[in-house]
Design an enzyme around this catalytic site. Structure first.
Site, PDB file in Angstrom:
ATOM      1  N   LYS A   1      34.314  22.594  32.203  1.00  0.00           N
ATOM      2  CA  LYS A   1      32.979  22.607  31.222  1.00  0.00           C
ATOM      3  C   LYS A   1      32.633  21.991  29.884  1.00  0.00           C
ATOM      4  O   LYS A   1      32.266  21.912  29.491  1.00  0.00           O
ATOM      5  CB  LYS A   1      32.672  24.281  31.681  1.00  0.00           C
ATOM      6  CG  LYS A   1      33.298  25.421  32.376  1.00  0.00           C
ATOM      7  CD  LYS A   1      33.041  26.737  31.641  1.00  0.00           C
ATOM      8  CE  LYS A   1      32.239  27.977  32.604  1.00  0.00           C
ATOM      9  NZ  LYS A   1      33.012  29.131  32.121  1.00  0.00           N
TER      10      LYS A   1
ATOM     11  N   ASN B   1      27.977  25.516  32.223  1.00  0.00           N
ATOM     12  CA  ASN B   1      28.440  25.569  33.322  1.00  0.00           C
ATOM     13  C   ASN B   1      27.161  25.387  34.540  1.00  0.00           C
ATOM     14  O   ASN B   1      27.528  25.977  35.768  1.00  0.00           O
ATOM     15  CB  ASN B   1      29.041  27.012  33.008  1.00  0.00           C
ATOM     16  CG  ASN B   1      27.689  27.934  33.272  1.00  0.00           C
ATOM     17  OD1 ASN B   1      26.518  27.795  33.469  1.00  0.00           O
ATOM     18  ND2 ASN B   1      27.904  29.110  33.116  1.00  0.00           N
TER      19      ASN B   1
ATOM     20  N   ASP C   1      27.374  31.705  30.759  1.00  0.00           N
ATOM     21  CA  ASP C   1      27.817  33.067  30.606  1.00  0.00           C
ATOM     22  C   ASP C   1      27.429  33.948  29.253  1.00  0.00           C
ATOM     23  O   ASP C   1      27.710  35.006  29.488  1.00  0.00           O
ATOM     24  CB  ASP C   1      29.318  32.652  29.841  1.00  0.00           C
ATOM     25  CG  ASP C   1      29.708  31.997  30.695  1.00  0.00           C
ATOM     26  OD1 ASP C   1      29.325  31.784  32.406  1.00  0.00           O
ATOM     27  OD2 ASP C   1      30.401  30.934  30.884  1.00  0.00           O
TER      28      ASP C   1
ATOM     29  N   ALA D   1      34.604  31.303  27.147  1.00  0.00           N
ATOM     30  CA  ALA D   1      33.948  32.799  27.338  1.00  0.00           C
ATOM     31  C   ALA D   1      33.453  33.351  26.004  1.00  0.00           C
ATOM     32  O   ALA D   1      31.924  33.407  25.757  1.00  0.00           O
ATOM     33  CB  ALA D   1      34.295  33.258  27.928  1.00  0.00           C
TER      34      ALA D   1
HETATM   35  N1  LIG Z   1      32.629  37.603  33.876  1.00  0.00           N
HETATM   36  C1  LIG Z   1      32.417  36.829  33.873  1.00  0.00           C
HETATM   37  O1  LIG Z   1      30.690  35.954  34.292  1.00  0.00           O
HETATM   38  C2  LIG Z   1      33.793  35.547  33.197  1.00  0.00           C
HETATM   39  C3  LIG Z   1      32.872  34.466  32.445  1.00  0.00           C
HETATM   40  C4  LIG Z   1      33.862  33.575  31.735  1.00  0.00           C
HETATM   41  C5  LIG Z   1      35.407  34.209  31.727  1.00  0.00           C
HETATM   42  N2  LIG Z   1      35.473  35.318  32.515  1.00  0.00           N
HETATM   43  C6  LIG Z   1      36.979  35.563  31.609  1.00  0.00           C
HETATM   44  O2  LIG Z   1      37.409  35.988  30.741  1.00  0.00           O
HETATM   45  C7  LIG Z   1      38.636  35.471  30.383  1.00  0.00           C
HETATM   46  C8  LIG Z   1      39.047  34.378  29.223  1.00  0.00           C
HETATM   47  O3  LIG Z   1      37.915  32.969  30.196  1.00  0.00           O
HETATM   48  P1  LIG Z   1      37.842  31.602  28.655  1.00  0.00           P
HETATM   49  O4  LIG Z   1      37.185  30.921  29.639  1.00  0.00           O
HETATM   50  O5  LIG Z   1      37.691  32.385  27.693  1.00  0.00           O
HETATM   51  O6  LIG Z   1      40.007  31.205  28.281  1.00  0.00           O
HETATM   52  P2  LIG Z   1      40.628  30.728  26.910  1.00  0.00           P
HETATM   53  O7  LIG Z   1      39.306  29.949  26.752  1.00  0.00           O
HETATM   54  O8  LIG Z   1      41.823  30.208  27.670  1.00  0.00           O
HETATM   55  O9  LIG Z   1      40.433  31.364  26.148  1.00  0.00           O
HETATM   56  C9  LIG Z   1      41.535  33.300  25.724  1.00  0.00           C
HETATM   57  C10 LIG Z   1      41.393  33.782  25.283  1.00  0.00           C
HETATM   58  O10 LIG Z   1      42.089  35.221  25.414  1.00  0.00           O
HETATM   59  C11 LIG Z   1      43.614  34.772  24.045  1.00  0.00           C
HETATM   60  N3  LIG Z   1      44.224  35.042  24.479  1.00  0.00           N
HETATM   61  C12 LIG Z   1      45.443  34.973  26.225  1.00  0.00           C
HETATM   62  N4  LIG Z   1      45.878  35.583  25.954  1.00  0.00           N
HETATM   63  C13 LIG Z   1      46.595  36.606  24.950  1.00  0.00           C
HETATM   64  C14 LIG Z   1      47.576  36.980  24.657  1.00  0.00           C
HETATM   65  N5  LIG Z   1      48.698  37.456  25.356  1.00  0.00           N
HETATM   66  N6  LIG Z   1      47.345  38.650  23.464  1.00  0.00           N
HETATM   67  C15 LIG Z   1      45.912  37.936  22.464  1.00  0.00           C
HETATM   68  N7  LIG Z   1      44.988  37.411  22.969  1.00  0.00           N
HETATM   69  C16 LIG Z   1      45.014  37.274  23.680  1.00  0.00           C
HETATM   70  C17 LIG Z   1      42.863  33.751  23.448  1.00  0.00           C
HETATM   71  O11 LIG Z   1      43.567  33.604  22.174  1.00  0.00           O
HETATM   72  P3  LIG Z   1      44.629  32.387  21.493  1.00  0.00           P
HETATM   73  O12 LIG Z   1      43.172  31.978  21.139  1.00  0.00           O
HETATM   74  O13 LIG Z   1      45.287  33.226  20.600  1.00  0.00           O
HETATM   75  O14 LIG Z   1      45.272  32.176  22.330  1.00  0.00           O
HETATM   76  C18 LIG Z   1      42.001  33.245  23.856  1.00  0.00           C
HETATM   77  O15 LIG Z   1      41.133  33.927  22.794  1.00  0.00           O
HETATM   78  C19 LIG Z   1      39.264  34.668  31.276  1.00  0.00           C
HETATM   79  O16 LIG Z   1      40.229  36.050  31.859  1.00  0.00           O
HETATM   80  C20 LIG Z   1      37.950  34.666  32.298  1.00  0.00           C
HETATM   81  O17 LIG Z   1      38.303  35.450  33.610  1.00  0.00           O
HETATM   82  C21 LIG Z   1      34.731  36.301  32.963  1.00  0.00           C
END
Ligand SMILES: NC(=O)c1ccc[n+]([C@@H]2O[C@H](COP(=O)([O-])OP(=O)(O)OC[C@H]3O[C@@H](n4cnc5c(N)ncnc54)[C@H](OP(=O)(O)O)[C@@H]3O)[C@@H](O)[C@H]2O)c1
Length: 283
Positions: free
Chosen positions: A71, A92, A108, A135
């Protein structure tokens, strides 16, 4: 589905991409709306995105969705960006234009807000977003643009500070103290990967004790559909919104851009995706 020389083509680029539910969703919409189109999964390894986009455009594709891990690179590669893509810092959805250029969008955030609106959630007052990843950035930008006052809590505080600086809005609060802010919020959003199947457990019951009765709790994670946060919110009697609606809503703009028809986001669409998720697929 009959594919001819006139069939309009689109697809989803990811690595891996075999788990994606997007082909099922878009091909269902093609059949349902009588669109002569086809949508295919396109496994493209890191480093091969530019070549893949050029080749797909040359082969006559209308455009593509782009998912993990491409992305941010797609954001740098396209010729033009929508306002939402600029705000999100990611792309995206790409449309290949007749003049040979690529236009990048990020759906998104708008998909997230459209889903909340479909659940009659007012886009006003104070929202608390947990997370500052890719996200979360799209969701926070869309909430700010919709007029919400947004609080942001992220495990890594610096990442949330950078996001506020990039977006020019929102207020960072401590990850350890976010439950203290709940009393004045109308919306709580989990935009972290906490709750995702196979990831680490988290206790949501204690923090939600401070939630006001009228608060809506939304989770963007949709595998499982009822995340531990949503289960705790339901037990507390709060309104909940799951992540599947966002997935459907964010796909609609791409379908319209490539195939010229605005697709339905009805109960049948949701049932189709649920069936796939129960069989182990993802977005
Ligand atoms: N419904 C939909 O259409 C849709 C669309 C996009 C994404 N999503 C979902 O959104 C989620 C996040 O995606 P992303 O692309 O934003 O991922 P990302 O960029 O890797 O960000 C992950 C986020 O989760 C936090 N995190 C991870 N493990 C943690 C823990 N143990 N305790 C506290 N915070 C934690 C991270 O915090 P740190 O910064 O501290 O690491 C960061 O804020 C995914 O599960 C994805 O499946 C859903």
């Amino acid at each position: 589905m009959t594919i001819s020389g006139k069939t309009m083509l689109a697809g989803v680029i990811g690595w891996p991409v075999s788990h994606s539910r997007s082909p099922a969703l878009h091909n269902y919409w093609c059949a349902r709306h009588g669109v002569d189109g086809a949508y295919v999964p396109l496994p493209v390894a890191p480093g091969a995105l530019a070549a893949a986009l050029k080749g797909l455009m040359a082969a006559g594709f209308r455009g593509v969705n782009v998912t993990i891990p491409h992305k941010e690179e797609a954001f740098r590669l396209v010729d033009a960006l929508t306002a939402a893509a600029k705000r999100a810092g990611a792309v995206n959805t790409i449309r290949f234009e007749p003049d040979g250029t690529m236009r990048g969008d990020c759906t998104d955030g708008t998909g997230f807000v459209a889903n909340l609106e479909a659940h009659d959630c007012a886009m006003s007052g104070q929202a608390l977003v947990l997370g500052a990843g890719g996200a979360a950035r799209a969701v926070i930008a869309a909430l700010l643009d919709a007029g919400c006052d947004v609080l942001i809590a992220n495990r890594t505080r610096d990442r949330a500070e950078s996001l506020v600086a990039a977006l020019g809005g929102g207020t960072v609060i401590d990850w350890d103290r976010w439950p203290d802010a709940l009393a004045r919020c109308t919306l709580l959003v989990n935009a972290t990967s906490l709750g995702l199947a196979g990831h680490q457990d988290h206790d949501w019951t204690a923090p939600l004790r401070e939630a006001p009765a009228g608060m809506t709790v939304a989770d963007i994670v949709y595998v499982p559909l009822e995340t531990p946060l949503l289960r705790a919110a339901k037990a507390r009697g709060l309104k909940t919104v799951d992540g599947l609606g966002m997935l459907i809503q964010q796909a609609r703009a791409g379908f319209a851009a490539w195939f010229g028809t605005w697709p339905d986001a009805d109960a049948e669409t949701r049932v189709l995706l649920l069936r796939g998720l129960n069989e182990g697929g993802q977005g």
